[in-house]
Scaffold this motif. Structure first.
Motif, mmCIF file in Angstrom:
data_model
loop_
_atom_site.group_PDB
_atom_site.id
_atom_site.type_symbol
_atom_site.label_atom_id
_atom_site.label_comp_id
_atom_site.label_asym_id
_atom_site.label_seq_id
_atom_site.Cartn_x
_atom_site.Cartn_y
_atom_site.Cartn_z
ATOM 1 N N PRO A 73 0.821 -1.298 0.021
ATOM 2 C CA PRO A 73 0.082 0.025 0.135
ATOM 3 C C PRO A 73 0.936 1.327 0.034
ATOM 4 O O PRO A 73 0.605 2.264 -0.679
ATOM 5 C CB PRO A 73 -0.705 -0.157 1.202
ATOM 6 C CG PRO A 73 -0.893 -1.437 1.695
ATOM 7 C CD PRO A 73 0.510 -2.136 1.099
ATOM 8 N N GLY A 74 1.964 1.341 0.675
ATOM 9 C CA GLY A 74 2.828 2.439 0.806
ATOM 10 C C GLY A 74 3.561 2.592 -0.236
ATOM 11 O O GLY A 74 4.150 3.777 -0.539
ATOM 12 N N MET A 103 8.467 8.542 6.306
ATOM 13 C CA MET A 103 8.586 7.358 5.783
ATOM 14 C C MET A 103 9.535 7.295 4.727
ATOM 15 O O MET A 103 9.917 6.462 4.165
ATOM 16 C CB MET A 103 7.255 6.786 5.640
ATOM 17 C CG MET A 103 6.516 6.500 7.006
ATOM 18 S SD MET A 103 7.553 5.445 8.212
ATOM 19 C CE MET A 103 7.386 6.456 9.350
ATOM 20 N N ARG A 104 9.410 8.477 3.755
ATOM 21 C CA ARG A 104 10.021 8.467 2.535
ATOM 22 C C ARG A 104 11.495 9.029 2.832
ATOM 23 O O ARG A 104 12.033 9.705 1.672
ATOM 24 C CB ARG A 104 9.220 9.191 1.573
ATOM 25 C CG ARG A 104 7.849 8.735 1.129
ATOM 26 C CD ARG A 104 6.870 9.357 0.456
ATOM 27 N NE ARG A 104 5.840 8.482 0.032
ATOM 28 C CZ ARG A 104 5.004 8.037 0.697
ATOM 29 N NH1 ARG A 104 5.071 8.180 2.105
ATOM 30 N NH2 ARG A 104 3.705 7.256 0.430
ATOM 31 N N TYR A 151 2.617 14.300 1.045
ATOM 32 C CA TYR A 151 3.699 13.927 0.229
ATOM 33 C C TYR A 151 3.553 13.729 -1.232
ATOM 34 O O TYR A 151 3.986 13.132 -1.904
ATOM 35 C CB TYR A 151 4.201 12.679 1.121
ATOM 36 C CG TYR A 151 3.036 11.527 1.028
ATOM 37 C CD1 TYR A 151 2.371 11.375 2.165
ATOM 38 C CD2 TYR A 151 2.779 10.643 0.086
ATOM 39 C CE1 TYR A 151 1.100 10.528 2.156
ATOM 40 C CE2 TYR A 151 1.779 9.473 0.014
ATOM 41 C CZ TYR A 151 0.970 9.695 1.144
ATOM 42 O OH TYR A 151 -0.037 8.683 1.407
ATOM 43 N N ARG B 468 0.424 2.308 6.995
ATOM 44 C CA ARG B 468 0.751 1.474 5.819
ATOM 45 C C ARG B 468 0.548 2.315 4.797
ATOM 46 O O ARG B 468 1.424 2.219 3.805
ATOM 47 C CB ARG B 468 -0.167 0.194 6.073
ATOM 48 C CG ARG B 468 0.640 -1.151 5.920
ATOM 49 C CD ARG B 468 -0.507 -2.004 6.006
ATOM 50 N NE ARG B 468 -0.688 -3.048 4.754
ATOM 51 C CZ ARG B 468 -1.844 -3.725 4.879
ATOM 52 N NH1 ARG B 468 -2.771 -3.976 5.367
ATOM 53 N NH2 ARG B 468 -1.815 -4.678 3.602
ATOM 54 N N MET B 469 -0.545 2.966 4.646
ATOM 55 C CA MET B 469 -0.719 3.782 3.504
ATOM 56 C C MET B 469 0.231 4.701 3.466
ATOM 57 O O MET B 469 0.671 5.253 2.170
ATOM 58 C CB MET B 469 -2.273 4.305 3.543
ATOM 59 C CG MET B 469 -3.284 3.808 3.004
ATOM 60 S SD MET B 469 -3.399 2.784 1.553
ATOM 61 C CE MET B 469 -3.238 4.468 0.372
ATOM 62 N N LEU B 470 0.696 5.183 4.434
ATOM 63 C CA LEU B 470 1.646 6.344 4.460
ATOM 64 C C LEU B 470 3.259 6.124 4.283
ATOM 65 O O LEU B 470 4.131 6.544 4.167
ATOM 66 C CB LEU B 470 1.758 7.335 5.894
ATOM 67 C CG LEU B 470 0.249 7.972 6.034
ATOM 68 C CD1 LEU B 470 0.303 8.456 7.402
ATOM 69 C CD2 LEU B 470 0.147 9.142 4.904
ATOM 70 N N GLY B 471 3.243 4.452 4.154
ATOM 71 C CA GLY B 471 4.536 4.102 3.820
ATOM 72 C C GLY B 471 5.594 3.194 4.693
ATOM 73 O O GLY B 471 6.377 3.240 4.516
ATOM 74 N N ALA B 472 4.763 3.288 5.892
ATOM 75 C CA ALA B 472 5.596 2.538 7.091
ATOM 76 C C ALA B 472 5.681 0.962 7.161
ATOM 77 O O ALA B 472 4.497 0.410 6.597
ATOM 78 C CB ALA B 472 4.839 2.984 8.432
#
Lengths: 355, 567
Positions: A73-74, A103-104, A151, B468-472
């Motif tokens: 998903p991310g 996270m990025r 983001y 999760r959606m935010l990429g973690a």
């Protein structure tokens, strides 16, 4: 325009239960698409499969033409605004908005600029150091949007984001979301069960029912040319009457013969065997003298709605027909009246097998 | 969520329980069906059935346990009721005073009662100034009951509380707008809805009491001997493990019967603080309404606040009865005389000096700390995975696994301890610290699972989806979202596991041997020799630790309340 997202036979079943029939849909880049339908229609399942939080049991999802069915998903370049906002209660507003950037692994300065920009966009700069539970519902909603925009994902998914807000705030936020869509230029996929919201916001509406797509069209098309009885009844107010073919162009309605040449849905008129439905919107109908009316009935009730008056006419079969009148018109209850409409504002629909 | 992905976090805990709980207990049960030569035989059970004294011991065990459960739940109910009506802050303040005696070692509490009730104890000494012959003032059975109820009351309160709190507070006013008096709304609404809590509290107190030996051994006469004492003496004095196993089978079987009845009547989930959906018969409701009418005839309808004053007064008295008796050890620790006597000759630090300089006591204290911390860490890691799996699995699996994870709480401790002795003596872990840690982790795991289950129930999994959606990644989500949000529960689970280990005597009696004793074991050994002031000093030191832990736990939970409120 290029295709941003494509679902090919994308479906989901939980054991025997079908959450979404295999579905095909293309979403264009920069488009505002709304998934509209009653609860259990599969709209949230479709959104969650696009987001990657739920994995499909069949089919494929393509993002920018590449298979992304099993991408995490991310890593899909998407943002999701949750129905309940899902803000992290132990982080300040600023940290919430910065989470996706961290996270990025963006640089400190870059992160700060992006967070400040996102907060400025939702006009919440002054609340950066507050915690989510110190904010009102509307403010939390703005932060949820900002966290998602920060983001700059190219696809933004919104799962009934305004469901918990009261009517005034909801209408205000609708305008803001439209504005943000223009400003960001991202593809928006918006889930709602509120048809007015869908009409207000969308470039296209994907109407869903019973785990499949009922009709995919622009708001105006959907309103003016509903493809099915469900679409006609779900979008806007409508009078749906049962009709029976008598000869090539004439149908029996409420004990009268009405000519439907020139109506919407001519192809239906040509092919339909016997039974069909006709749809007339309240604002398309007019009251007239009984002799001039296509239909005749008695005024049952008169409801003042502020901007106009709604007259409810009791037809011979006992069905009620709603007619929108100017606000100064006050038909007397009990009077016999005629109902008429322009031929091109009536829609003929084939009778379908109801479950 | 498919089964394999949902189950994996629980696998370490499952393996652990299979190896150190199911296997040893099962083996011990099998062993009881063998005679001295290892042949299949019912001889051990015939011996129990044919010896009247064993029947009497079983009978008195059930009698004392049932009485304890009854009295503890009756006394605890009004306190728990009061606590449900308080604000979170008020509740936290009260909970501190209830948790203090809960966390205080059974040994310390029983030791305090010995000092109070013994022939030269405070109560007898005071009574002697009034009546001529006070010996036998407190009969042994009452002494045992006082000690047992005192030990179990906090457990009853904290089991009742979650179920009572799950009852919608608006129901009582709703009943009152329909014309019910306050008494009536209590009897027809609150009481039936809190019934699963009553059942859960009675069950836990009863089953815990079944395996008790500290209180009857120290406060009772031989007439009050309970099964667990018999098990211990057949292992330590008679070296008859198979017979001890047979006694355990009887104990375990009766626990299971009680437990099954409970599951039928109240539903297992109420142990996890979940009010089960119950169907109640119309006749039951009729009786409750009749009770409501009956009670309303007595008390005049007081203005709001009148009966809550009564309730508060009652609770204050009871909490004082919980705490004050234990404090008797403090002045006695400062006595300068070498005997326990009233009033103590004040004052001297020599007993503390002895406690802190004696190598035996020191080693025991250090071992207890080390074993406690290791146990708490292990139980937390295993329990976290187990609970995480529980929350994500389907309902059927969840119930089955939950039973397994809390089974060490339901099986009497003495049975587990005996099973571990079987296993450890064969693989060379008996008398080793590692053995103690493993054994204590079996005991502590249910507390961790129950505590974390409650926390996970409040945890919003959409936050995990959002991250999760935010990429973690999985690990980042655990580190930045899940763990910080559950920190208060993790700390209280850790403390609970630590205290379980720190306070345990049952496993320690069998598994720690020789010079490798823990603090409770050392206290137990010396308590049976003589009531020396060193014990009072040890008890006072323990009390200070407990107060420290309780205050830390309180502080953590208060911080989490204020965070949730955003203050």
């Amino acid at each position: 325009m290029t295709v941003k997202l494509e679902a090919r036979s994308l479906g989901k079943t939980y054991g025997q239960f079908v959450a979404l029939q295999p579905t095909n849909i293309q979403v264009k880049e920069g488009e505002f698409l709304t998934l509209l339908g009653p609860s259990g229609s599969g709209k949230t399942t479709l959104l969650q499969m696009i987001s990657g939080l739920v994995l499909p049991t069949s089919g494929q999802l393509l993002i920018d033409g590449k298979d992304a069915t099993h991408t995490a998903p991310g890593k899909r370049g998407m943002g999701l605004v949750f129905q309940s906002y899902a803000l992290f209660p132990h982080m300040s507003v600023w940290d919430n908005v910065a989470y996706g950037l961290r996270m990025r692994r963006l640089g400190k300065a870059e992160t700060k600029t992006a967070v400040d920009d996102a907060l400025a966009m939702v006009r919440m700069q002054d609340f950066a150091h507050r915690y989510p539970n110190e904010l009102s519902g509307g403010q939390q909603q703005r932060i949820a949007l900002a966290r998602c925009f920060a983001y700059r994902p190219s696809v933004i998914l919104l799962d009934e984001p305004l469901g918990a807000l009261d009517k005034n705030l909801r209408e205000h936020m609708q305008l803001e979301i439209r504005h943000m869509h223009k400003e960001l230029g991202a593809t928006f996929i918006y889930v709602t069960h509120d048809q007015e919201e869908a009409l207000t916001l969308s470039d296209r509406i994907c109407l869903m029912n019973r785990a499949r797509i009922e009709q995919l069209a622009t708001p105006q098309e959907l309103y003016d040319r509903p493809a099915t009885r469900f679409a006609a009844e779900f979008i806007g107010h409508s009078n749906v009457l049962q009709v029976r073919r008598e000869n090539s162009q004439q149908f029996a309605v409420e004990g009268r013969l009405v000519d439907f040449s020139g109506c919407v849905g001519q192809e239906v008129a040509q092919t339909v065997a016997e039974d069909a439905f006709v749809l007339v919107r309240p604002e398309a109908a007019r009251l007239t003298e009984p002799a001039k009316g296509l239909l005749v009935g008695y005024v049952d009730e008169c409801v003042f709605l502020g901007s106009d008056t709604r007259a409810l006419i009791r037809l011979p079969s006992g069905a009620r027909f709603s007619v929108r009148c100017a606000r100064q018109v006050k038909p007397l209850v009990g009077n016999q009246v005629g109902i008429t409409w322009d031929a091109d504002r009536a829609t003929l629909l084939a009778a379908e097998a109801r479950p | 969520m498919n089964l394999r992905r949902g189950l994996w976090p629980a696998i370490p805990a499952l393996l652990f329980l299979c190896l150190f709980f199911l296997l040893p207990v099962g083996e011990m049960l099998m062993g009881s069906f063998q005679d001295a030569n290892g042949d299949l035989s019912l001889g051990n059970f015939q011996r129990i059935a044919s010896t009247p004294i064993y029947g009497r011991v079983l009978g008195i065990t059930f009698w004392i346990s049932a009485l304890t459960a009854l009295v503890a739940v009756l006394l605890a109910y009004p306190i728990a009721y009061l606590l449900t009506r308080l604000s979170p802050y008020g509740r936290e303040r009260w909970m501190l005073w209830i948790m203090l005696p809960f966390w205080t070692s059974y040994l310390v509490k029983t030791y305090a009662w010995m000092l109070l009730l013994s022939r030269k104890g405070l109560v007898t000494t005071l009574a002697a100034s009034v009546i001529d012959n006070p010996s036998g003032l407190v009969p042994a059975l009452s002494g045992v009951l006082i000690g047992m109820v005192h030990s179990m009351l906090p457990l009853a309160v904290i089991t009742l509380l979650p179920i009572m709190r799950s009852i919608d507070q608006r129901l009582a006013p709703a009943a009152q707008t329909l014309g019910a008096s306050r008494a009536m709304s209590f009897f027809s609404i609150f009481l039936p809805l809190s019934a699963p809590g009553i059942a859960a509290a009675a069950l836990l107190v009863f089953i815990t009491s079944l395996g008790f030996f500290i209180v009857p051994a120290l406060l009772g006469s031989p007439r009050e001997m309970m099964v667990a004492q018999l098990v211990i003496s057949s292992v330590l004095d008679l070296f008859d493990m198979r017979f001890a196993g047979a006694l355990s089978v009887v104990l375990l079987a009766s626990s299971l019967v009680v437990f099954l009845i409970y599951d039928r009547v109240a539903g297992l989930s109420s142990l996890g603080g979940e009010a089960p959906e119950g169907k109640r018969s119309g006749r039951g409701l009729q009786v409750l309404i009749w009770l409501g009418h009956f009670t309303a005839r007595f008390g005049k309808e007081r203005a709001r606040g009148g009966d809550s004053k009564l309730l508060t007064g009652y609770s204050i008295v009871l909490v004082m009865l919980l705490i004050l008796p234990v404090l008797i050890v403090v002045p006695l620790a400062f006595t300068s005389s070498p005997f326990i006597a009233f009033p103590p000759k004040m004052y001297s630090f020599k007993w503390f000096e002895e406690f802190f300089t004696s190598p035996v006591w020191q080693a025991a204290l250090m071992r207890s700390f080390g074993v406690g911390i290791a146990t708490a860490l292990l139980a937390l890691v295993l329990g976290f995975g187990a609970t995480m799996a529980l929350t994500r699995l389907s309902a059927g699996w969840r119930k089955g696994l939950f039973v397994l994870f809390i089974a060490p709480l339901i099986v009497p401790r003495i049975v587990i301890a005996l099973g571990l002795l079987y296993l450890f003596s064969r693989i060379g872990l008996a008398g080793k610290d590692l053995g103690l840690v493993l054994g204590h982790t079996v005991l502590a795991l249910p507390y961790v699972v129950v505590t974390l289950s409650a926390a996970f129930k409040q945890y919003d999994w959409r936050l995990d989806d959002a991250a999760r959606m935010l990429g973690a990644s999985t690990f980042t989500r655990l580190r930045t979202v899940t763990l910080p949000l559950m920190s208060a529960s993790l700390v209280s689970a850790f403390l609970l596991a630590f205290i379980t280990s720190f306070d345990d005597l049952t496993v320690a009696i069998f598994v720690s041997g020789g010079i490798n004793t823990t603090l409770p074991k050392q206290m137990w050994d010396s308590i049976q020799l003589a009531l020396t002031p060193t014990l009072a000093a040890a008890s006072t030191t323990l009390l200070v630790f407990i107060v420290f832990f309780a205050v830390v736990a309180q502080w953590v939970s208060r911080r989490s309340i204020s965070k949730r409120k955003g203050l």
